[in-house]
Design an enzyme around this catalytic site. Sequence first.
Site, short mmCIF file in Angstrom:
data_model
loop_
_atom_site.label_atom_id
_atom_site.label_comp_id
_atom_site.label_asym_id
_atom_site.label_seq_id
_atom_site.Cartn_x
_atom_site.Cartn_y
_atom_site.Cartn_z
N THR A 1 17.27 7.14 -38.33
CA THR A 1 16.83 6.65 -39.64
C THR A 1 16.51 7.80 -40.59
OG1 THR A 1 14.98 5.59 -40.76
CG2 THR A 1 14.52 6.45 -38.58
N TYR B 1 6.99 5.02 -37.34
CA TYR B 1 8.37 4.57 -37.16
C TYR B 1 9.31 5.78 -37.14
CZ TYR B 1 12.93 2.65 -38.43
OH TYR B 1 14.27 2.36 -38.47
N1 LIG Z 1 17.65 -2.11 -41.51
C1 LIG Z 1 17.60 -0.87 -41.98
O1 LIG Z 1 17.57 -0.63 -43.20
C2 LIG Z 1 17.59 0.29 -41.00
C3 LIG Z 1 17.55 1.60 -41.53
C4 LIG Z 1 17.52 2.66 -40.64
C5 LIG Z 1 17.62 2.46 -39.28
N2 LIG Z 1 17.67 1.19 -38.80
C6 LIG Z 1 17.78 1.01 -37.36
O2 LIG Z 1 18.87 0.14 -37.07
C7 LIG Z 1 18.62 -0.58 -35.88
C8 LIG Z 1 18.90 -2.06 -36.08
O3 LIG Z 1 18.05 -2.54 -37.12
P1 LIG Z 1 18.22 -3.99 -37.73
O4 LIG Z 1 17.89 -3.92 -39.17
O5 LIG Z 1 19.50 -4.57 -37.31
O6 LIG Z 1 17.03 -4.74 -37.00
P2 LIG Z 1 16.98 -6.19 -36.28
O7 LIG Z 1 15.54 -6.47 -36.02
O8 LIG Z 1 17.76 -7.19 -37.06
O9 LIG Z 1 17.75 -5.93 -34.92
C9 LIG Z 1 17.13 -5.42 -33.77
C10 LIG Z 1 17.69 -6.15 -32.58
O10 LIG Z 1 17.17 -5.58 -31.38
C11 LIG Z 1 16.67 -6.61 -30.52
N3 LIG Z 1 15.62 -5.97 -29.73
C12 LIG Z 1 14.46 -5.43 -30.18
N4 LIG Z 1 13.76 -4.90 -29.16
C13 LIG Z 1 14.49 -5.11 -28.03
C14 LIG Z 1 14.32 -4.78 -26.66
N5 LIG Z 1 13.23 -4.13 -26.22
N6 LIG Z 1 15.27 -5.12 -25.77
C15 LIG Z 1 16.39 -5.80 -26.18
N7 LIG Z 1 16.61 -6.13 -27.48
C16 LIG Z 1 15.67 -5.79 -28.38
C17 LIG Z 1 16.21 -7.71 -31.46
O11 LIG Z 1 16.15 -8.98 -30.85
C18 LIG Z 1 17.29 -7.64 -32.54
O12 LIG Z 1 18.41 -8.43 -32.21
C19 LIG Z 1 17.19 -0.25 -35.47
O13 LIG Z 1 17.23 0.74 -34.46
C20 LIG Z 1 16.58 0.32 -36.74
O14 LIG Z 1 15.55 1.24 -36.47
C21 LIG Z 1 17.65 0.09 -39.62
O1 LIG Z 2 8.92 -6.81 -51.25
C1 LIG Z 2 9.16 -5.60 -51.35
C2 LIG Z 2 9.87 -4.88 -50.35
C3 LIG Z 2 10.07 -3.52 -50.52
N1 LIG Z 2 9.61 -2.89 -51.64
C4 LIG Z 2 9.85 -1.45 -51.81
O2 LIG Z 2 11.25 -1.22 -51.70
C5 LIG Z 2 11.51 0.04 -51.10
C6 LIG Z 2 12.40 -0.18 -49.90
O3 LIG Z 2 11.64 -0.88 -48.91
P1 LIG Z 2 12.31 -1.59 -47.65
O4 LIG Z 2 13.49 -2.36 -48.09
O5 LIG Z 2 11.24 -2.30 -46.91
O6 LIG Z 2 12.87 -0.38 -46.80
P2 LIG Z 2 12.16 0.98 -46.30
O7 LIG Z 2 10.70 0.83 -46.10
O8 LIG Z 2 12.63 2.08 -47.21
O9 LIG Z 2 12.77 1.14 -44.84
C7 LIG Z 2 14.12 0.82 -44.57
O10 LIG Z 2 14.87 1.99 -44.71
C8 LIG Z 2 14.53 3.02 -43.79
C9 LIG Z 2 15.44 4.19 -44.05
O11 LIG Z 2 15.23 4.72 -45.34
C10 LIG Z 2 14.72 2.48 -42.39
O12 LIG Z 2 14.42 3.45 -41.46
C11 LIG Z 2 13.86 1.25 -42.14
O13 LIG Z 2 14.12 0.73 -40.86
C12 LIG Z 2 14.21 0.23 -43.17
O14 LIG Z 2 13.34 -0.89 -43.06
C13 LIG Z 2 10.14 0.62 -50.73
O15 LIG Z 2 9.74 1.48 -51.77
C14 LIG Z 2 9.21 -0.60 -50.73
O16 LIG Z 2 7.89 -0.30 -51.06
C15 LIG Z 2 8.92 -3.58 -52.63
O17 LIG Z 2 8.50 -2.98 -53.62
N2 LIG Z 2 8.72 -4.92 -52.45
#
Ligand SMILES: NC(=O)c1ccc[n+]([C@@H]2O[C@H](COP(=O)([O-])OP(=O)(O)OC[C@H]3O[C@@H](n4cnc5c(N)ncnc54)[C@H](O)[C@@H]3O)[C@@H](O)[C@H]2O)c1
Ligand SMILES: O=c1ccn([C@@H]2O[C@H](COP(=O)(O)OP(=O)(O)O[C@H]3O[C@H](CO)[C@@H](O)[C@H](O)[C@H]3O)[C@@H](O)[C@H]2O)c(=O)[nH]1
Length: 330
Positions: free
Chosen positions: A118, A142
């Site tokens: 991330t 995180y």
């Molecule tokens: N969404 C973002 O913007 C973002 C940004 C940076 C990194 N990531 C990373 O991407 C990955 C996926 O994120 P996402 O947004 O798809 O989240 P998500 O919550 O939709 O997906 C996570 C999945 O992992 C499963 N899971 C969680 N803990 C588990 C465990 N102990 N054993 C088996 N399954 C488990 C959940 O059931 C779910 O299906 C994560 O590692 C997250 O840190 C996400």
């Molecule tokens: O209702 C909301 C939700 C979010 N935000 C703002 O929007 C920005 C983005 O927030 P969010 O979409 O929650 O993402 P992040 O906290 O930036 O984190 C995301 O992006 C990261 C990488 O940059 C990943 O590691 C995390 O898993 C993923 O949740 C931040 O400034 C928040 O404070 C608001 O103002 N209002």
Amino acid sequence: MAVLVTGGAGYIGSHMVLALIDAGHEEVVVLDDLSTGFDWALPPEVTLVRGDVADQTLVAETIRRHGIDALAHFAAKIVVPDSVSDPLGYYLANTVKSRALIEAAIGAGVRHVIFSSTAAVYGEPAVVPVPEDLTPNPINPYGRSKLMTEWMLEDAARAHGISYVALRYFNVAGADPRGRSGQSTPNATHLIKVATQAALGKRSHLEVFGTDYPTPDGSCLRDYIQVSDLAAAHLVALNHLRRGGESLTLNCGYGRGYSVLEVIDVVKSVSGVDFPVTLSPRRAGDPSRIVAGADRIRAELGWVPQHDDLRAIVTQALAWEEALARRNRV
Ligand SMILES: NC(=O)c1ccc[n+]([C@@H]2O[C@H](COP(=O)([O-])OP(=O)(O)OC[C@H]3O[C@@H](n4cnc5c(N)ncnc54)[C@H](O)[C@@H]3O)[C@@H](O)[C@H]2O)c1
Ligand SMILES: O=c1ccn([C@@H]2O[C@H](COP(=O)(O)OP(=O)(O)O[C@H]3O[C@H](CO)[C@@H](O)[C@H](O)[C@H]3O)[C@@H](O)[C@H]2O)c(=O)[nH]1
């Protein structure tokens, strides 16, 4: 050869599963405890093993039974402010369980790992866009929990002769352009998800967390990467590793930041709904601005994004949000 996708029933993992299937010839096995994922997010040709990534017996059995050579590790806890209030829960889920998974996977014969890292490992970077060689300095549990897993992978790869790609995702958004998957967690906290829910009346309003940041309009800047583009990055990373490529740590973003207020304007414009927005204090753990230095992944893997367009990303997110409502999966 087969791929084990942990967290494959979740938002990003389900798009990886689709990308693997679209690319053909892969056996895809998903290991997911369905804590935040959904079995209905998976296409029928996928094998779902329901369980915990830290269950070493289950992991080893699954890898041996399916002849798995590559692991894509998505499963994690992902909400930055929750990690501030529950740090030990995040270190358990993202660090301790990843250690167990990596150990079992290597022991059972996995040769390649793609890890969901991330942008949060950078914390509040002094340089924006942030290059991969900037020393990580996470400002929330995180980001720390993920950075430790990057380090474990690096050390384990060196010791055991496996290869890995750690992909540092920036802010992932949008949905499968063909409408097969999207962000489905009803109480998700991500900005674009929340804004589209507000536009559709699923939420009464949107809160802006902080308008006093040192950014042009006072709200936080983020680099929003479309989820299928991100899945495609995993595919090229997998091919790179299977061809004998070296281990890499790469940013996944477009190299351009949008403020929270700019994102809200785009969601209002695309949806045609002027939903209520309130200005609130800063949220715990948020860096003010984080934008990817986005050149290395193009140079190393030849990744070419197809969906670098915030309006298109918001349009997809909105369409998915409407589809969830139609299917009563709000
Ligand atoms: N969404 C973002 O913007 C973002 C940004 C940076 C990194 N990531 C990373 O991407 C990955 C996926 O994120 P996402 O947004 O798809 O989240 P998500 O919550 O939709 O997906 C996570 C999945 O992992 C499963 N899971 C969680 N803990 C588990 C465990 N102990 N054993 C088996 N399954 C488990 C959940 O059931 C779910 O299906 C994560 O590692 C997250 O840190 C996400
Ligand atoms: O209702 C909301 C939700 C979010 N935000 C703002 O929007 C920005 C983005 O927030 P969010 O979409 O929650 O993402 P992040 O906290 O930036 O984190 C995301 O992006 C990261 C990488 O940059 C990943 O590691 C995390 O898993 C993923 O949740 C931040 O400034 C928040 O404070 C608001 O103002 N209002």
